[in-house]
Scaffold this motif. Structure first.
Motif, PDB file in Angstrom:
ATOM      1  N   UNK A 234      10.178 -10.762   2.914  1.00 48.27           N
ATOM      2  CA  UNK A 234      10.085  -9.576   3.767  1.00 48.27           C
ATOM      3  C   UNK A 234       9.705  -8.346   2.959  1.00 48.27           C
ATOM      4  N   UNK A 235       9.968  -8.387   1.659  1.00 51.01           N
ATOM      5  CA  UNK A 235       9.680  -7.223   0.810  1.00 51.01           C
ATOM      6  C   UNK A 235       9.301  -7.703  -0.598  1.00 51.01           C
ATOM      7  N   UNK A 236       9.267  -6.807  -1.557  1.00 50.77           N
ATOM      8  CA  UNK A 236       9.105  -7.084  -2.998  1.00 50.77           C
ATOM      9  C   UNK A 236       7.728  -7.622  -3.402  1.00 50.77           C
ATOM     10  N   UNK A 237       7.275  -8.712  -2.781  1.00 50.21           N
ATOM     11  CA  UNK A 237       6.046  -9.386  -3.230  1.00 50.21           C
ATOM     12  C   UNK A 237       4.850  -8.896  -2.402  1.00 50.21           C
ATOM     13  N   UNK A 238       3.776  -8.465  -3.069  1.00 48.78           N
ATOM     14  CA  UNK A 238       2.620  -7.932  -2.320  1.00 48.78           C
ATOM     15  C   UNK A 238       1.838  -9.017  -1.581  1.00 48.78           C
ATOM     16  N   UNK A 239       0.992  -8.559  -0.680  1.00 47.65           N
ATOM     17  CA  UNK A 239       0.161  -9.493   0.103  1.00 47.65           C
ATOM     18  C   UNK A 239      -0.625 -10.425  -0.826  1.00 47.65           C
ATOM     19  N   UNK A 240      -1.211  -9.852  -1.867  1.00 46.22           N
ATOM     20  CA  UNK A 240      -1.962 -10.687  -2.816  1.00 46.22           C
ATOM     21  C   UNK A 240      -1.994  -9.991  -4.174  1.00 46.22           C
TER      22      UNK A 240
ATOM     23  N   UNK B 162      -4.824  -2.812 -12.311  1.00 42.60           N
ATOM     24  CA  UNK B 162      -3.757  -3.499 -13.042  1.00 42.60           C
ATOM     25  C   UNK B 162      -2.401  -2.910 -12.641  1.00 42.60           C
ATOM     26  N   UNK B 163      -1.422  -3.773 -12.393  1.00 44.17           N
ATOM     27  CA  UNK B 163      -0.075  -3.294 -12.040  1.00 44.17           C
ATOM     28  C   UNK B 163       0.932  -3.978 -12.969  1.00 44.17           C
ATOM     29  N   UNK B 164       2.218  -3.723 -12.715  1.00 41.50           N
ATOM     30  CA  UNK B 164       3.275  -4.333 -13.536  1.00 41.50           C
ATOM     31  C   UNK B 164       3.222  -5.865 -13.463  1.00 41.50           C
ATOM     32  N   UNK B 165       2.772  -6.399 -12.316  1.00 40.12           N
ATOM     33  CA  UNK B 165       2.859  -7.862 -12.156  1.00 40.12           C
ATOM     34  C   UNK B 165       1.491  -8.567 -12.209  1.00 40.12           C
ATOM     35  N   UNK B 166       0.423  -7.810 -12.241  1.00 39.87           N
ATOM     36  CA  UNK B 166      -0.907  -8.434 -12.269  1.00 39.87           C
ATOM     37  C   UNK B 166      -1.923  -7.518 -11.613  1.00 39.87           C
ATOM     38  N   UNK B 167      -3.074  -8.078 -11.217  1.00 39.44           N
ATOM     39  CA  UNK B 167      -4.130  -7.252 -10.613  1.00 39.44           C
ATOM     40  C   UNK B 167      -3.968  -7.176  -9.097  1.00 39.44           C
ATOM     41  N   UNK B 168      -3.940  -5.937  -8.584  1.00 36.91           N
ATOM     42  CA  UNK B 168      -3.841  -5.728  -7.130  1.00 36.91           C
ATOM     43  C   UNK B 168      -5.195  -5.245  -6.605  1.00 36.91           C
ATOM     44  N   UNK B 169      -5.485  -5.507  -5.318  1.00 34.89           N
ATOM     45  CA  UNK B 169      -6.792  -5.095  -4.778  1.00 34.89           C
ATOM     46  C   UNK B 169      -6.999  -3.580  -4.855  1.00 34.89           C
ATOM     47  N   UNK B 170      -8.190  -3.192  -5.279  1.00 30.16           N
ATOM     48  CA  UNK B 170      -8.560  -1.773  -5.203  1.00 30.16           C
ATOM     49  C   UNK B 170      -8.776  -1.451  -3.734  1.00 30.16           C
ATOM     50  N   UNK B 171      -8.464  -0.241  -3.355  1.00 34.48           N
ATOM     51  CA  UNK B 171      -8.671   0.167  -1.953  1.00 34.48           C
ATOM     52  C   UNK B 171     -10.102  -0.165  -1.512  1.00 34.48           C
ATOM     53  N   UNK B 172     -10.238  -0.763  -0.366  1.00 34.77           N
ATOM     54  CA  UNK B 172     -11.576  -1.041   0.171  1.00 34.77           C
ATOM     55  C   UNK B 172     -12.125  -2.406  -0.223  1.00 34.77           C
ATOM     56  N   UNK B 173     -11.440  -3.112  -1.143  1.00 34.01           N
ATOM     57  CA  UNK B 173     -12.018  -4.405  -1.557  1.00 34.01           C
ATOM     58  C   UNK B 173     -11.544  -5.563  -0.676  1.00 34.01           C
TER      59      UNK B 173
ATOM     60  N   UNK C  24       3.136  -2.455  -2.046  1.00 33.74           N
ATOM     61  CA  UNK C  24       4.071  -1.607  -2.790  1.00 33.74           C
ATOM     62  C   UNK C  24       4.952  -2.443  -3.735  1.00 33.74           C
ATOM     63  N   UNK C  25       5.037  -1.979  -4.982  1.00 38.21           N
ATOM     64  CA  UNK C  25       5.987  -2.588  -5.916  1.00 38.21           C
ATOM     65  C   UNK C  25       7.129  -1.586  -6.063  1.00 38.21           C
ATOM     66  N   UNK C  26       8.220  -1.872  -5.416  1.00 42.39           N
ATOM     67  CA  UNK C  26       9.334  -0.938  -5.357  1.00 42.39           C
ATOM     68  C   UNK C  26      10.304  -1.245  -6.501  1.00 42.39           C
ATOM     69  N   UNK C  27      10.520  -0.254  -7.357  1.00 43.67           N
ATOM     70  CA  UNK C  27      11.346  -0.502  -8.550  1.00 43.67           C
ATOM     71  C   UNK C  27      12.745  -1.005  -8.171  1.00 43.67           C
ATOM     72  N   UNK C  28      13.314  -0.407  -7.101  1.00 42.40           N
ATOM     73  CA  UNK C  28      14.681  -0.822  -6.703  1.00 42.40           C
ATOM     74  C   UNK C  28      14.696  -2.317  -6.327  1.00 42.40           C
TER      75      UNK C  28
END
Ligand code: OXD
Ligand code: MN
Length: 587
Positions: A404-410, A517-528, A546-550
């Motif tokens: 439900x949270x924490x892990x991004x779509x891709x 590049x993010x803390x966990x890997x590569x996230x999509x650039x806006x529009x891609x 969103x990668x939420x620190x909490x």
């Protein structure tokens, strides 16, 4: 004649004391014979098979199981190796000798006045390196018919078994369905499974989870290959090239829908090769290749419709040679019905318990884990490469979970080691495909927690070793279709819209787009990621990534707890990835 198969049959006959032995040959006539038996006999006070409306679902039959036998029973599933450490903390364990005493006691005389079906079958493509010769005995005609759909049953398997000293033995009896006497015991060192007290697919079709995953994951570890809980698809891109992907998701998280995806982009076509199990080899060219050992789909019915999965609906209606079985759906006018298949509920609906359905007082009309068992040859998008004895070359692997949270779509892993790390710590909310509470988060590495037949620590090392044995590695992706907004509603529409994410993956593989590049890997650039035509506001799209620190503080604590169960078995490289992740999140 004394053949290895005859010897096994003799032993089984003496053990079970069956009234008749029927050796299956895989012919059409045989299917008719078994269906007639099933239509004319009862088990547990229920007629075993009922013919369905031929206009709606040709050559299809309805089966209702005992309500206590509707899913895999992980707490009653054991890996019986001589050393406990070999099975690992991820498996229930009993010493093989003790397990056998227990099982032989349950099996003794269990088929009195019953037919024992002997099912010779092949998993994997015959005459290829993927081929595995197997035999299962069972006293359930439903299981025998299901095995004819899911595996290659017949005379070809008999001669292969008799010409090879090595073959898998599966021993199954449905017993009296007393859950206290239900056990699924695996003996990886002996190529053997014993299963008693359940007729449910994952517990009783021994070629599927028991052999092709638990036993074969162990064989793969010993022999340098992989048996994985993964779909295989080919994505045909506008220039006509086909790029092959694997995707691992926990049970009941939409693997079958992804495997039969009808892309929303006309110029991208998805070819289906498998929806549940992939056997993976490293070929002579130093690349990973995969093939599906099965010949059918054992898919979750609820949620399947012409809107969400038109290819599966066509598969179910396109019945050619093999009868299709519907299990624990609801039914009206001899038509199976499940939540999601149509908007309106038929007025004369009978629920999966066999009672007239009342919307106001009953739960779902179809059991949430109700299933169809259907031949892969009915599938209109079946790839011609399904038959390739070499398998197909893999360019990308998706590891998905239900969060439900924490892990991004891709997200794309930075490299192989990081990808293996992310896959090894995958957490997912539990579903109805297995007994137990629903919605809790459990670590389900590579979606293999219930299926890895040996210590997961050794399994992680086996995955890491791939990088030393290959010339070209697939890219690894982490996916999550199930992220929710603050009103607890899914943000991503999923189903056919997942083709938007598949397109992004293909573009990354083809180096056509950049990523952040993010803390966990590569996230999509806006529009891609192509979001054209989707009605999701920007704020929610942001939340999808969103990668939420909490949340990650909690996540990392859960990962540490999970890893600690395996002590020194967790490879150093993965412990380093965890340290690095903490450093990145400043934890
Ligand atoms: C399945 C499962 O049935 O994963 O495929 O439980
Ligand atoms: Mn599965």
């Amino acid at each position: 004649m004394v053949t290895p198969l005859n010897l096994f049959i003799k032993e089984m006959k003496e053990l079970f004391q069956c009234s008749e032995v029927y050796i299956m040959n895989g012919t059409q006539k045989e299917a008719e014979k078994l269906i007639t038996i099933a239509q004319n006999s009862k088990f547990d006070d229920r007629v075993i098979l009922k013919k369905l409306n031929v206009k709606e679902y040709p050559n299809s039959y309805y089966h209702r199981s005992n309500p206590n036998d509707v899913s895999r029973t992980e707490d009653l599933t054991f890996v019986c190796t001589n050393l406990k450490e070999q099975a690992g903390p991820n498996n229930n364990w009993i010493k093989p000798k003790i397990a056998k005493i227990k099982m032989l006691k349950l099996f003794k005389n269990a088929m009195k006045n019953k037919i024992m079906y002997v099912i010779p079958f092949i998993m994997g493509i015959p005459d290829s390196k993927y081929e595995k010769n197997c035999v299962q005995v069972t006293d359930s005609v439903y299981v025998a018919l299901s095995m004819r759909i899911m595996t290659r049953v017949g005379d070809q398997a008999i001669s292969k078994i008799n010409n090879n000293s090595e073959f898998f033995k599966g021993i199954h009896s449905i017993g009296d369905l007393n859950p206290k006497k239900r056990f699924i015991m695996h003996f990886p060192e002996e190529n053997l499974v014993m299963s008693f007290g359940s007729g449910y697919g994952g517990n009783a079709l021994l070629g599927k989870k028991c052999y092709s995953l638990r036993i074969c994951s162990y064989l793969g570890y010993k022999e340098g290959w992989f048996a994985e809980h993964m779909i295989i698809i080919g994505v045909q891109i506008p220039n006509g090239k086909i790029i092959y992907l694997l995707a691992a998701f926990p049970s009941a998280c939409g693997k079958t829908n992804l495997a039969l995806l009808e892309s929303i982009f006309k110029e991208y076509k998805i070819w289906t090769l498998g929806d549940d199990i992939a056997w993976i080899n490293i070929n002579e060219d130093g690349q990973l290749y995969a093939a599906n050992p099965e010949t059918g789909f054992f898919g979750v019915a609820p949620g399947t419709s012409f809107k969400t999965n038109p290819v599966m609906m066509k598969t179910l209606k396109n019945n050619k040679f093999f009868p299709t079985l519907f299990t624990n759906t609801a039914i009206y006018n001899d038509i199976p019905w499940w939540e999601g298949v149509s908007d309106n509920i038929p007025s004369n609906l009978i629920n999966w318990y066999g009672k007239k359905y009342c919307k106001d007082t009953d739960g779902p009309a179809a059991h949430p884990n109700s299933r169809f068992t259907v031949s892969i040859y009915n599938c209109p998008t079946l790839s011609p490469e399904y038959y390739n004895p070499n398998g197909v070359p893999i360019s990308g692997i998706i590891f998905g979970s239900r969060r439900s949270n924490t892990i991004p779509l891709i997200c794309e892993a930075k490299n192989w080691t990081n990808g293996v790390f992310m896959a090894s710590v995958m957490g997912s909310e539990t579903t109805t495909a297995s007994n137990g509470s629903i919605g809790n988060i459990r670590r389900d590495p590579m979606a293999m927690l219930p299926f890895c037949g040996y210590n997961l620590g050794d399994y992680f090392q086996h995955w890491l070793n791939v990088s030393k044995r290959t010339k070209k590695l697939p890219k690894i992706f982490i996916a999550n279709w199930f992220r929710k907004d603050k009103n607890n509603k899914f943000i991503w529409p999923g189903f056919r819209d997942n083709s938007r994410v598949i397109k992004w993956i293909i573009d990354r593989i083809n180096k056509k787009i950049d990523a952040n590049e993010s803390e966990i890997g590569f996230l999509p650039k806006r529009g891609t990621i192509d979001l054209n035509g989707l009605n999701i506001d920007n704020e929610k799209i942001e939340l999808l990534f969103k990668l939420d620190k909490k949340e990650w503080i909690i996540e990392i604590a859960m990962i540490e707890k999970f890893y600690s169960k395996f002590g020194d078995k967790i490879p150093k490289e993965l412990k380093n990835c965890l340290k690095e992740l903490k450093r990145k999140f400043k934890i």
